[in-house]
Scaffold this motif. Structure first.
Motif, short mmCIF file in Angstrom:
data_model
loop_
_atom_site.label_atom_id
_atom_site.label_comp_id
_atom_site.label_asym_id
_atom_site.label_seq_id
_atom_site.Cartn_x
_atom_site.Cartn_y
_atom_site.Cartn_z
N HIS A 1 39.85 41.59 37.57
CA HIS A 1 39.79 40.33 36.84
C HIS A 1 41.04 39.48 37.12
O HIS A 1 40.95 38.29 37.44
CB HIS A 1 39.65 40.63 35.35
CG HIS A 1 39.17 39.48 34.52
ND1 HIS A 1 38.86 39.61 33.19
CD2 HIS A 1 38.96 38.18 34.83
CE1 HIS A 1 38.47 38.44 32.73
NE2 HIS A 1 38.53 37.56 33.69
N HIS B 1 32.23 39.14 34.65
CA HIS B 1 33.32 39.86 35.35
C HIS B 1 34.35 40.42 34.36
O HIS B 1 35.13 41.29 34.72
CB HIS B 1 33.97 38.99 36.43
CG HIS B 1 34.71 37.79 35.93
ND1 HIS B 1 34.59 36.53 36.49
CD2 HIS B 1 35.61 37.63 34.93
CE1 HIS B 1 35.37 35.67 35.87
NE2 HIS B 1 36.00 36.31 34.90
N ASP C 1 37.15 35.90 26.99
CA ASP C 1 36.38 35.62 28.21
C ASP C 1 35.05 36.36 28.11
O ASP C 1 35.03 37.58 27.91
CB ASP C 1 37.20 36.13 29.41
CG ASP C 1 36.62 35.72 30.77
OD1 ASP C 1 35.44 35.35 30.84
OD2 ASP C 1 37.38 35.81 31.75
N HIS D 1 42.47 31.70 31.96
CA HIS D 1 42.79 33.12 32.14
C HIS D 1 44.18 33.48 31.65
O HIS D 1 44.37 34.52 31.03
CB HIS D 1 42.56 33.54 33.60
CG HIS D 1 41.11 33.79 33.89
ND1 HIS D 1 40.26 32.79 34.28
CD2 HIS D 1 40.36 34.92 33.78
CE1 HIS D 1 39.03 33.30 34.41
NE2 HIS D 1 39.06 34.59 34.12
MN MN Z 1 37.46 35.72 33.71
#
Ligand code: MN
Length: 199
Positions: free
Chosen positions: A29, A167, A163, A81
């Motif tokens: 990630h 993924h 998130d 992120h």
């Molecule tokens: Mn992500």
């Protein structure tokens, strides 16, 4: 040549969130997905009016402009992120600091109500996206955004995020997004970071 965006270091080791988020998931990630957004952004803005601008300025300048979608998506994903890594911590969860807890109780009744609203936002987001605890005016809300979307362009102040792109959890949980979200809320969520963002 203007300065390039760099991938900020993770605030913990890549096995620090295990077993809720494995080192395998975190490694891909951060090392592949997050790095990819930063690298793509640098390529896209090189030689343009956006070279040398902060992520926040690029996001504000490209949001809602279809011809700038690729730049917006990569800048927003780079920002999201970094914000996500700080929204988690080893031995997180539990009770928020008093200043945040008061606002949570005003908006959601109690901390469990807040966790439920965040989980509902995270699990009901159709496809890729993010769940957020935000300050909207003086009121806390749980909201969701699709793909690279973020509260900064919606007039709301983000306090923390989860998130929910596949993924983020698929290697550990496959299709069980709710198990990932509940694990994060119970064991990793960083209420101190959210409280600091109340600012
Ligand atoms: Mn992500």
């Amino acid at each position: 040549m203007s300065e390039q965006h760099s991938l900020p270091p993770l605030p913990y080791a890549d096995n620090a969130l295990d077993p809720v988020i494995s080192a395998n998931t975190l490694g891909f990630h951060y090392g592949k997905h997050h790095r990819g957004y930063v690298d793509n952004l640098n390529k896209l803005v090189a030689g343009t009016e956006y070279a040398g601008l902060s992520l926040e300025k690029i996001i504000a300048a490209t949001a809602g402009r279809p011809e700038k979608t690729a730049i917006f998506n990569n800048a927003a994903q780079a920002w999201n992120h970094t914000f996500y890594w700080h929204s988690l911590k080893p031995n997180g969860g539990g009770e928020p600091p008093a200043v945040l807890k008061q606002k949570i109780e005003a908006a959601f009744g109690n901390v469990d109500g807040c966790r439920k609203e965040l989980a509902a936002a995270a699990t009901s987001q159709f496809g890729s996206g993010w769940a957020w605890l935000v300050l909207d005016g003086d009121t806390l809300k749980a909201v969701k955004t699709g793909n690279a979307g973020l509260p900064l362009t919606m007039g709301m102040k983000p306090l923390l995020t989860i998130d929910v792109w596949e993924h983020a959890y698929y290697l550990d949980y496959q299709n069980r997004r709710a198990d990932y979200v509940n694990g994060v809320l119970e064991k990793l969520i960083n209420w101190d970071f959210a409280a600091a963002n109340l600012g």
